[in-house]
Design a protein around this motif. Structure first.
Motif, mmCIF file in Angstrom:
data_model
loop_
_atom_site.group_PDB
_atom_site.id
_atom_site.type_symbol
_atom_site.label_atom_id
_atom_site.label_comp_id
_atom_site.label_asym_id
_atom_site.label_seq_id
_atom_site.Cartn_x
_atom_site.Cartn_y
_atom_site.Cartn_z
ATOM 1 N N LEU A 116 -11.726 93.243 88.989
ATOM 2 C CA LEU A 116 -12.915 92.752 88.290
ATOM 3 C C LEU A 116 -13.427 91.452 88.890
ATOM 4 C CD1 LEU A 116 -11.797 93.416 84.599
ATOM 5 C CD2 LEU A 116 -13.524 94.681 85.873
ATOM 6 N N ASN A 170 -0.877 86.999 80.549
ATOM 7 C CA ASN A 170 -0.636 88.356 80.065
ATOM 8 C C ASN A 170 0.740 88.403 79.402
ATOM 9 O OD1 ASN A 170 0.052 91.573 81.639
ATOM 10 N ND2 ASN A 170 -0.684 91.138 79.585
ATOM 11 N N LEU A 218 -6.106 95.074 87.624
ATOM 12 C CA LEU A 218 -7.515 95.052 87.229
ATOM 13 C C LEU A 218 -8.107 93.643 87.270
ATOM 14 C CD1 LEU A 218 -9.780 96.997 86.171
ATOM 15 C CD2 LEU A 218 -9.207 96.168 83.886
ATOM 16 N N TYR A 219 -7.271 92.617 87.063
ATOM 17 C CA TYR A 219 -7.801 91.251 87.093
ATOM 18 C C TYR A 219 -8.482 90.984 88.437
ATOM 19 C CZ TYR A 219 -4.285 90.728 83.356
ATOM 20 O OH TYR A 219 -3.509 90.887 82.231
ATOM 21 N N ILE A 236 -11.709 92.136 78.943
ATOM 22 C CA ILE A 236 -11.310 91.250 80.041
ATOM 23 C C ILE A 236 -12.491 90.982 80.963
ATOM 24 C CG2 ILE A 236 -9.833 91.082 82.090
ATOM 25 C CD1 ILE A 236 -7.770 92.805 80.468
ATOM 26 N N GLU A 237 -13.228 92.031 81.290
ATOM 27 C CA GLU A 237 -14.387 91.879 82.175
ATOM 28 C C GLU A 237 -15.408 90.909 81.579
ATOM 29 O OE1 GLU A 237 -17.493 94.688 84.637
ATOM 30 O OE2 GLU A 237 -16.990 95.282 82.590
ATOM 31 N N CYS A 239 -9.859 97.434 76.113
ATOM 32 C CA CYS A 239 -9.443 96.070 76.458
ATOM 33 C C CYS A 239 -9.933 95.686 77.850
ATOM 34 C CB CYS A 239 -7.921 95.955 76.377
ATOM 35 S SG CYS A 239 -7.297 94.275 76.559
ATOM 36 N N SER A 240 -10.091 96.663 78.730
ATOM 37 C CA SER A 240 -10.535 96.337 80.083
ATOM 38 C C SER A 240 -11.946 95.745 80.065
ATOM 39 C CB SER A 240 -10.483 97.570 80.983
ATOM 40 O OG SER A 240 -11.229 98.624 80.436
ATOM 41 N N GLN A 241 -12.823 96.268 79.201
ATOM 42 C CA GLN A 241 -14.157 95.659 79.115
ATOM 43 C C GLN A 241 -14.094 94.269 78.484
ATOM 44 O OE1 GLN A 241 -17.190 96.724 76.368
ATOM 45 N NE2 GLN A 241 -18.802 95.930 77.673
ATOM 46 N N ASN A 286 -9.501 98.630 93.867
ATOM 47 C CA ASN A 286 -8.342 98.779 92.982
ATOM 48 C C ASN A 286 -7.110 99.032 93.839
ATOM 49 O OD1 ASN A 286 -6.286 99.790 91.265
ATOM 50 N ND2 ASN A 286 -7.819 100.401 89.760
ATOM 51 N N ARG A 322 -11.009 104.078 73.618
ATOM 52 C CA ARG A 322 -11.818 102.996 74.184
ATOM 53 C C ARG A 322 -12.381 102.039 73.144
ATOM 54 N NH1 ARG A 322 -9.411 102.269 77.314
ATOM 55 N NH2 ARG A 322 -10.825 101.064 78.603
ATOM 56 N N ASP A 374 -4.456 88.034 77.683
ATOM 57 C CA ASP A 374 -4.419 89.496 77.628
ATOM 58 C C ASP A 374 -3.222 89.881 76.773
ATOM 59 O OD1 ASP A 374 -4.224 92.208 77.975
ATOM 60 O OD2 ASP A 374 -4.211 92.178 80.162
#
Length: 454
Positions: free
Chosen positions: A175, A215, A171-172, A148-149, A144-146, A54, A288, A247
């Motif tokens: 991941l 995004n 984060l892009y 995207i993953e 939202c991060s999950q 990160n 979350r 995103d």
């Protein structure tokens, strides 16, 4: 010694023969070492763990600088609207959670893709004639991060590449590279309010390109693409047959003088996975709950991508069930006034910050149209003491106790990102300190003394 073999009847599901290894006289009866197994301790992190990086954490954690003890710390670096307590969620949202908890109905497992009733609510909330949605088009995720993953995991294999904005959410890369997926950076143009350099974007596409990340509205830029620009992005994706990961977590966080267009409403031929969540619109990032909206009106994804997402959701068995249980009330009972007040505050804060920083010699803020951020260019030639934006922000912390993120975190050196969710008094004080800092360190560039003397 040979292992004893005990013959058993083969009733039921038991195996017909069991090998029993007997230890006789302290000696194991296991015949020899397991082939290829090193019997010395050697425990190392996996390749995936080692590839997980990160850039924000790497840069910020290495800033070994202490704030000025005579000035209260003002952090303009954290993209969490709840930090200062001035932007609470609406009481109806909190009550919805209390009711879901008190009902006792949501203490067990849900389907890994989310309760059907919850997915129906999301489909109904975001449905429009231009981009219809049903429950089968919605997958609930842990933030939202999950989302995207999961989208990256279902669209790309190790060795393929994805197209990521520069500057863009770190984060892009974190991941993708942990999954062995290459990142190719396409440029956003500050002089065009952070529109995409479409020619450069298209030049990056090759036979290994798995998807394009768009995004909008942008973190870190606070920009919002026009309908015309979005149509041009879609034209590139259609021409090159590249699916889009949209995103859109800040989709409802757009200032009144600007219009947000969900990408899927503008295209029927490009398959789109749109990622969103409760975090920003309802100011509850810690709850979350995110989602993936599948827009595939030409059936290009087909059942394979849907099935793939369902399988990936089974890795952690879905998001918090209590939040899912509260979702219907959150979506239906949150008053419009809450959304309006949040956006009014952010617009006012953005205008205040932009105006104050634009008046400071050596800084070039780019006016935002949404989200919670603005980007500020540093004319480094006027600050020769500092090698780059990281040094600039370190000294700003040390001297003025104001913390902004160096945009090197977002692959865009010599800019800083400012978070605009802080209370007004704090924002005014921060801008005043930034002005003092810049005035102390500003130098006229060679050949521009005349301009400095004005």
């Amino acid at each position: 010694m040979e292992p004893y073999v005990i013959q058993m009847s083969s009733k039921g599901n038991l195996p017909s023969i069991l090998d029993v290894h007997v230890n006789v006289g302290g000696r194991s009866s296991v015949p020899g070492k397991m082939k290829g197994r090193n019997t010395r301790w050697s425990v190392r992190p996996s390749d995936m763990a080692n590839k997980t990086f990160n850039p924000i954490r790497a840069i910020v954690d290495n800033m070994k600088v202490k704030p000025n003890p005579n000035k209260t710390m003002i952090s303009l670096s954290i993209g969490d609207p709840t930090v200062f307590g001035n932007l609470p969620t609406d009481p109806e949202v909190t009550q919805a959670m209390k009711d879901a908890l008190d009902s006792g109905k949501y203490n067990g497992y849900a389907p890994s893709i989310g309760f059907l009733s919850s997915r129906e609510e999301i489909a109904s909330y975001y449905h429009c004639p231009e981009a219809p949605l049903e429950a089968k088009d919605v997958i609930l995720t842990s933030g939202c991060s999950q989302a995207i993953e999961m989208c990256l995991a279902v669209l790309a294999n190790p060795g393929q590449n994805i197209l990521v904005p520069r500057p863009g959410f770190s984060l892009y890369r974190t991941l993708a590279e942990s999954m062995g997926i290459e990142v190719k950076l396409y440029n956003l143009l500050p002089e065009k309010s952070w529109e995409i350099d479409l020619k450069q974007l298209e030049s990056l596409i090759d036979e290994k390109t798995a998807c394009l990340i768009v995004n909008n509205p942008s973190n870190p830029c606070g920009s919002v693409f026009s309908k015309r620009h979005l149509q041009k992005i879609l034209a590139v994706a259609a021409r090159q047959c590249v699916p889009i990961l949209a995103d859109e977590i800040y989709g409802d966080m757009v200032f009144s003088d600007c219009k947000y267009e969900p990408l899927a409403t503008l295209s029927t031929d490009v398959p789109i996975l749109s990622c969103g969540g409760l975090a920003k619109r309802w100011l509850v990032p810690g709850w979350r709950l995110g989602w993936i909206l599948i827009h595939d009106r030409r059936d290009i994804f087909g059942n394979e991508i849907r099935d793939g997402l369902a399988k990936l959701s089974q890795r952690i068995l879905g998001p918090c069930t209590i939040v899912q249980g509260a979702l219907k009330s959150i979506l239906r009972r949150t008053p419009e006034e809450f959304y309006h007040n949040t956006l009014s505050f952010l617009k006012s804060s953005a205008d205040l910050c932009f105006g104050a920083l634009a008046a400071i010699p050596g800084l070039r803020p780019v006016r935002p149209s949404g989200a919670m951020y603005l980007m500020v260019g540093i004319e480094m030639e006027h600050f020769p003491e500092f090698e780059n934006d990281v040094e600039f922000t370190e000294r700003l912390v040390a001297e003025q106790s104001v913390h902004c993120l160096p945009a090197t975190c977002f692959e865009y050196p010599n800019f800083i990102r400012v978070v605009i969710t802080v209370p007004e008094v704090m924002m005014l004080e921060a801008c005043s300190r930034i002005q003092e800092f810049c005035e102390q360190h500003y130098h006229c560039a060679e050949g521009s003394q005349e301009e400095c003397d004005k």
